[in-house]
Design a protein around this motif. Structure first.
Motif, PDB file in Angstrom:
ATOM      1  N   PRO A   1       0.798  -1.228   0.000  1.00 38.68           N
ATOM      2  CA  PRO A   1       0.000   0.000   0.000  1.00 38.68           C
ATOM      3  C   PRO A   1       0.828   1.275   0.000  1.00 38.68           C
ATOM      4  N   GLU A   2       2.135   1.168   0.278  1.00 39.81           N
ATOM      5  CA  GLU A   2       2.984   2.355   0.285  1.00 39.81           C
ATOM      6  C   GLU A   2       3.717   2.555  -1.027  1.00 39.81           C
ATOM      7  N   THR A   3       4.114   1.471  -1.685  1.00 31.82           N
ATOM      8  CA  THR A   3       4.881   1.591  -2.922  1.00 31.82           C
ATOM      9  C   THR A   3       4.038   1.345  -4.168  1.00 31.82           C
ATOM     10  N   ALA A   4       2.845   0.780  -4.002  1.00 29.62           N
ATOM     11  CA  ALA A   4       1.960   0.386  -5.116  1.00 29.62           C
ATOM     12  C   ALA A   4       2.591  -0.697  -5.986  1.00 29.62           C
ATOM     13  N   GLU A   5       3.550  -1.434  -5.446  1.00 31.52           N
ATOM     14  CA  GLU A   5       4.172  -2.532  -6.179  1.00 31.52           C
ATOM     15  C   GLU A   5       3.530  -3.859  -5.791  1.00 31.52           C
ATOM     16  N   ARG A   6       3.354  -4.720  -6.785  1.00 33.36           N
ATOM     17  CA  ARG A   6       2.858  -6.078  -6.538  1.00 33.36           C
ATOM     18  C   ARG A   6       4.098  -6.935  -6.277  1.00 33.36           C
ATOM     19  N   ASP A   7       4.462  -7.080  -5.003  1.00 38.16           N
ATOM     20  CA  ASP A   7       5.766  -7.624  -4.657  1.00 38.16           C
ATOM     21  C   ASP A   7       5.732  -8.923  -3.861  1.00 38.16           C
ATOM     22  N   LEU A   8       4.537  -9.417  -3.512  1.00 37.84           N
ATOM     23  CA  LEU A   8       4.443 -10.662  -2.752  1.00 37.84           C
ATOM     24  C   LEU A   8       3.409 -11.583  -3.394  1.00 37.84           C
ATOM     25  N   ALA A   9       3.392 -12.827  -2.930  1.00 36.78           N
ATOM     26  CA  ALA A   9       2.408 -13.814  -3.405  1.00 36.78           C
ATOM     27  C   ALA A   9       1.807 -14.484  -2.168  1.00 36.78           C
TER      28      ALA A   9
END
Length: 261
Positions: free
Chosen positions: A213-221
């Motif tokens: 929610p802070e970086t707007a990156e889809r970084d986990l699964a």
């Protein structure tokens, strides 16, 4: 010797516009059969959905802008004012759009910003939707969503990475339960002062929780990790308000003992 602190509410959040910024609350009034005030009161249609404000019916979330698919939403900082009904959208720190969501002109201002700034990332013309008393929740019933922070710490151990609680977009965050204890509360009643909530369903997680929610990156699964380790993709519970009242951050939350038949 001091007694251990009872489980308590460590955070209260509402989401006035589906998919947009969580707004923290110090306290909230809950009414029987209702969500938190203004929670998912609005949604932004992503192409024609068939939603009729005169006869509102629940629709699945792919009809709307949502973090499961549209992670760029997390880069927008938004605030909704209850008194003026004005939604303010900031992007890269500057005000990008502002409008009264109860007026056609105000909704059009928000729609223009989305349509122009994200033209290549939406399916069709965006449209701000609302209907009095309707909630654009992920489920058809009006509920309060609850996350156990100890379960999030267990997920951090699974994925080997810090997990921001707001990935899960809950209304209430609880500190003091053991990890996964919330699943033992199905069909139980939770007491917060005079307020009562009946736990009705586990929450099946979607890809929205993979977005920081802070970086707007889809970084986990995260849902995949839950499936591998636990055999399900659930985290959190839904509860229906059965007795109203005011709740606040720091309030104790206790499970009432089930009635003996």
């Amino acid at each position: 010797m001091s007694l251990p602190k009872p489980p308590q509410i460590s955070g209260i959040y509402r989401y006035p516009v589906k998919g947009l910024t969580p707004e923290p609350l110090a306290r909230a009034a809950l009414s029987p059969g209702q969500t938190l005030l203004a929670d998912r009161r609005y949604a932004i249609e992503n192409g024609a959905s068939g939603f009729d404000p005169a006869e509102p019916k629940w629709l699945p979330k792919p009809h709307f802008l949502m973090l499961q698919r549209d992670e760029w939403l997390a880069a927008l900082q938004t605030h909704f004012d209850d008194n003026s009904h004005v939604l303010t959208i900031r992007h890269n720190g500057a005000v990008a759009a502002q409008g009264d969501l109860e007026t056609a002109e105000g909704r059009a201002a928000i729609e223009r910003f989305i349509a122009v700034r994200f033209a290549g990332q939406i399916k069709g013309p965006p449209k701000v939707l609302a209907s009095p008393g309707h909630s654009f929740s992920d489920v058809a019933r009006k509920v309060v969503s609850i996350i156990n922070l100890a379960s999030l710490r267990a997920i951090e151990n699974m994925v080997g990475h810090p997990v921001h609680p707001l990935r899960f977009r809950a209304n209430l965050y609880v500190e003091g339960w053991p990890a996964w204890h919330e699943f033992d509360l199905l069909d139980r009643t939770l007491a917060i002062g005079e307020t009562r909530l009946k736990v009705v369903k586990r929450i099946v997680r979607c890809a929205a929780v993979n977005v920081d929610p802070e970086t707007a990156e889809r970084d986990l699964a995260i849902p995949q990790a839950l499936q591998r380790r636990l055999g399900h993709g659930d985290c959190g519970i839904y509860a229906e308000v059965t007795a109203g009242g005011s709740i606040a951050v720091g309030d104790a939350i206790m499970a009432e003992e089930p009635e003996l038949l």
